[in-house]
Scaffold this active site. Structure first.
Site, PDB file in Angstrom:
ATOM      1  N   HIS A  16       0.857  -1.188   0.000  1.00 19.34           N
ATOM      2  CA  HIS A  16       0.000   0.000   0.000  1.00 19.34           C
ATOM      3  C   HIS A  16       0.894   1.238   0.000  1.00 19.34           C
ATOM      4  O   HIS A  16       1.927   1.268   0.673  1.00 19.34           O
ATOM      5  CB  HIS A  16      -0.900  -0.023   1.239  1.00 19.34           C
ATOM      6  N   ASP A  18       0.903   4.168   1.420  1.00 16.69           N
ATOM      7  CA  ASP A  18       1.266   4.716   2.726  1.00 16.69           C
ATOM      8  C   ASP A  18       2.221   3.800   3.467  1.00 16.69           C
ATOM      9  O   ASP A  18       3.121   4.258   4.188  1.00 16.69           O
ATOM     10  CB  ASP A  18       0.011   4.959   3.580  1.00 16.69           C
ATOM     11  N   LYS A  19       2.039   2.493   3.298  1.00 19.01           N
ATOM     12  CA  LYS A  19       2.935   1.544   3.969  1.00 19.01           C
ATOM     13  C   LYS A  19       4.308   1.494   3.304  1.00 19.01           C
ATOM     14  O   LYS A  19       5.312   1.245   3.974  1.00 19.01           O
ATOM     15  CB  LYS A  19       2.293   0.146   3.988  1.00 19.01           C
ATOM     16  N   GLU A  44      10.218  11.794   7.125  1.00 18.50           N
ATOM     17  CA  GLU A  44       8.950  11.643   6.412  1.00 18.50           C
ATOM     18  C   GLU A  44       9.236  11.245   4.963  1.00 18.50           C
ATOM     19  O   GLU A  44      10.221  11.700   4.368  1.00 18.50           O
ATOM     20  CB  GLU A  44       8.162  12.954   6.432  1.00 18.50           C
ATOM     21  N   GLU A  57      14.356  15.869   9.888  1.00 16.06           N
ATOM     22  CA  GLU A  57      15.455  16.384  10.689  1.00 16.06           C
ATOM     23  C   GLU A  57      16.262  15.232  11.274  1.00 16.06           C
ATOM     24  O   GLU A  57      15.683  14.260  11.767  1.00 16.06           O
ATOM     25  CB  GLU A  57      14.917  17.258  11.827  1.00 16.06           C
ATOM     26  N   LYS A 176      -5.674  -4.410   0.415  1.00 16.36           N
ATOM     27  CA  LYS A 176      -6.360  -3.995   1.641  1.00 16.36           C
ATOM     28  C   LYS A 176      -7.307  -5.116   2.062  1.00 16.36           C
ATOM     29  O   LYS A 176      -7.805  -5.871   1.231  1.00 16.36           O
ATOM     30  CB  LYS A 176      -7.169  -2.707   1.430  1.00 16.36           C
ATOM     31  N   PHE A 244      -8.130  -4.029 -10.629  1.00 11.78           N
ATOM     32  CA  PHE A 244      -7.180  -3.366  -9.725  1.00 11.78           C
ATOM     33  C   PHE A 244      -5.767  -3.705 -10.215  1.00 11.78           C
ATOM     34  O   PHE A 244      -5.005  -4.374  -9.548  1.00 11.78           O
ATOM     35  CB  PHE A 244      -7.414  -3.854  -8.297  1.00 11.78           C
ATOM     36  N   ASP A 252      -1.917   5.863  -6.202  1.00 14.56           N
ATOM     37  CA  ASP A 252      -2.306   6.792  -5.139  1.00 14.56           C
ATOM     38  C   ASP A 252      -1.056   7.193  -4.373  1.00 14.56           C
ATOM     39  O   ASP A 252      -0.280   6.325  -3.970  1.00 14.56           O
ATOM     40  CB  ASP A 252      -3.315   6.118  -4.203  1.00 14.56           C
ATOM     41  N   ALA A 253      -0.847   8.467  -4.159  1.00 13.43           N
ATOM     42  CA  ALA A 253       0.337   8.919  -3.434  1.00 13.43           C
ATOM     43  C   ALA A 253       0.336   8.379  -2.011  1.00 13.43           C
ATOM     44  O   ALA A 253      -0.712   8.191  -1.398  1.00 13.43           O
ATOM     45  CB  ALA A 253       0.392  10.452  -3.412  1.00 13.43           C
ATOM     46  N   ARG A 258       0.096   7.790   7.759  1.00 13.52           N
ATOM     47  CA  ARG A 258      -1.330   7.936   7.467  1.00 13.52           C
ATOM     48  C   ARG A 258      -2.149   6.695   7.824  1.00 13.52           C
ATOM     49  O   ARG A 258      -3.356   6.677   7.594  1.00 13.52           O
ATOM     50  CB  ARG A 258      -1.543   8.271   5.987  1.00 13.52           C
ATOM     51  N   LYS A 259      -1.510   5.672   8.375  1.00 14.78           N
ATOM     52  CA  LYS A 259      -2.250   4.455   8.712  1.00 14.78           C
ATOM     53  C   LYS A 259      -2.082   4.125  10.200  1.00 14.78           C
ATOM     54  O   LYS A 259      -1.762   3.002  10.576  1.00 14.78           O
ATOM     55  CB  LYS A 259      -1.765   3.296   7.827  1.00 14.78           C
ATOM     56  N   LYS A 279      10.533   7.743  13.182  1.00 16.11           N
ATOM     57  CA  LYS A 279      10.949   8.440  14.398  1.00 16.11           C
ATOM     58  C   LYS A 279      11.870   7.569  15.239  1.00 16.11           C
ATOM     59  O   LYS A 279      11.586   6.383  15.453  1.00 16.11           O
ATOM     60  CB  LYS A 279       9.721   8.820  15.226  1.00 16.11           C
ATOM     61  N   LYS A 283      11.408   9.966  20.580  1.00 15.92           N
ATOM     62  CA  LYS A 283      10.075  10.504  20.317  1.00 15.92           C
ATOM     63  C   LYS A 283       9.050   9.614  21.026  1.00 15.92           C
ATOM     64  O   LYS A 283       8.868   8.450  20.669  1.00 15.92           O
ATOM     65  CB  LYS A 283       9.780  10.529  18.820  1.00 15.92           C
ATOM     66  N   ASP A 285       5.942   9.606  20.917  1.00 17.73           N
ATOM     67  CA  ASP A 285       4.892   9.088  20.044  1.00 17.73           C
ATOM     68  C   ASP A 285       5.111   7.600  19.805  1.00 17.73           C
ATOM     69  O   ASP A 285       4.154   6.817  19.742  1.00 17.73           O
ATOM     70  CB  ASP A 285       4.913   9.801  18.689  1.00 17.73           C
TER      71      ASP A 285
END
Length: 402
Positions: A16, A18-19, A44, A57, A176, A244, A252-253, A258-259, A279, A283, A285
């Site tokens: 995918h 995003d992955k 990123e 960074e 998916k 597909f 798709d960008a 995003r997941k 990260k 961090k 997060d």
């Protein structure tokens, strides 16, 4: 909680878009930590048709010091990106590991952030950012994860394994899944719907080839889900849009982070909002989300509850957490406040400071690329990998609550 309801979770494959971005970002994290365990990375990734862009960074001995790139560092970063795309399996006209364009926009970490995070004098190392983090565990599966997400991940993991081995040569990397279960008395009772959309080779959207693909997917589902959950009433939606063939970053960008619901608990638990991939573990997060999962899983594994949510909160540059919250959703054998106090008293957790978390879980290692697809939680702790999935705190919790 309601006792009887329908609940759905989704997963996405390693291909995918995003992955793909998450895996590239975490491959960069691993590269930097392999050079310098105290490296700072916030990487990123953007992926689109024949293009990968890095931004963020960094600070890392042997790669980027005093505003300068080390000899060969830029080539090693690009090689890491291309190898990650190759290992996922993208050799398509619209996204190919060898021919894609690559841009590196990583630069030095802000000195103002560094001064808040780094330890100095009597100041302990601070959190890399403010934020709230949640961990969760429940007894719906052997790995103490929500069943809907657990099965969604497993379906796509099997399909990816078959694609890589050649057992399902008609599959392409992007896919998916979605699993809907009916719960009765709070426990999974039946699977009411399965959704799988998978990128495929040309021609597998019609006729016998389409039937072959759909039969294959149903076979995977039958292997993954317990037979007791499946029946003739289970609805299957396999490639419901039809064709597909164009997928991944060409279709798709993709962007890092995003997941986050796929990465965590499939919507069955709260999410603090911060993504993990790209990260370093200063961090919170990332590191605090891992320790809250570790705590929640050990609480359930210890038999102290059948369902547990934990929250931690931090301020940037401050070492100690601002709050610790435990909620066993009425399933606890002892009071939630007593569990909170027990956690605070376990010395090996280092007061749940960023350094205490990293030390206890061993997070300053290149262990993150494997987390970036099929969920960060509910995985098998193996060697240095997925240490937050260990249940080695059970005895400490029991002793503290005795």
């Amino acid at each position: 909680m309601r006792a009887n309801y329908l609940f759905t979770s989704e997963s996405v494959s390693e291909g995918h878009p995003d992955k793909v971005s998450d895996q590239i970002s975490d491959a960069i994290v691993d590269l930097f930590l392999s050079k310098d365990p105290e490296a700072r990375i916030a990487c990123e990734t953007l992926t689109t048709t024949q293009l990968v862009v890095l931004a963020g960074e960094i600070r890392c001995k042997g790669i980027y010091e005093n505003g300068e790139w080390a000899p060969g560092a830029l080539e090693e970063i690009e090689s890491t990106v291309r190898n990650t795309v190759r290992e996922i399996g993208y050799e398509q006209e619209g996204f190919h590991w060898k021919t894609l364009r690559f841009e590196n926009n990583l630069h030095g970490q802000s000195a103002h952030i560094a001064q808040g995070v780094d330890a100095s004098g009597n100041k302990d190392e601070g959190a890399g950012d403010q934020g709230i983090m949640f961990g969760f565990a429940c007894d719906e599966t052997p790995d103490l994860m929500p069943a809907t997400l657990y099965y969604s991940h497993k379906i796509l993991e099997r399909m990816a394994a078959d694609r890589h081995s050649g057992a399902a040569p008609f599959l392409e990397p992007d896919a998916k899944s979605q699993v809907t279960l009916r719960f009765e008395n709070g426990k999974p009772a039946a699977c009411t719907a399965i959704v799988v959309s998978t990128q495929h080779a040309p021609g597998y959207d019609k006729g016998e080839k389409e039937a072959e693909l759909k039969s294959y997917v149903k076979g995977v589902v039958a292997d993954i889900l317990p037979a007791a959950l499946l029946s003739d009433a289970t609805e299957y939606h396999i490639n419901p849009t039809g064709s597909f063939e164009i997928g991944g970053p060409d279709g798709d960008a993709g962007l890092t982070g995003r997941k986050i619901i796929v990465d965590t608990y499939g919507g069955a638990a709260p999410h603090g909002g911060g993504a993990f991939s790209g990260k370093d573990p200063t961090k919170v997060d990332r590191s605090a989300a891992y320790i809250t999962r570790y705590l929640a899983k050990n609480i359930v594994a210890a038999g102290l509850a059948t369902r547990c949510t934990i929250q931690l909160a931090y301020a940037i540059g401050v070492s100690k957490p601002l709050s610790l919250y435990v909620d066993t959703h009425g399933t606890g054998s002892v009071g939630d406040d007593k569990i909170e106090e027990a956690i605070k008293g376990i010395e090996k957790l280092g007061g749940l400071t960023p350094r205490g978390i990293r030390t206890h879980l061993g997070l300053n290692k290149p262990i993150y690329r494997r987390t970036a697809a099929y969920g960060h939680f509910g995985r098998k702790a193996e060697g240095d990998f997925f240490p937050w999935e260990k249940t080695d705190l059970v005895d400490d919790l029991k002793a503290a609550l005795a």
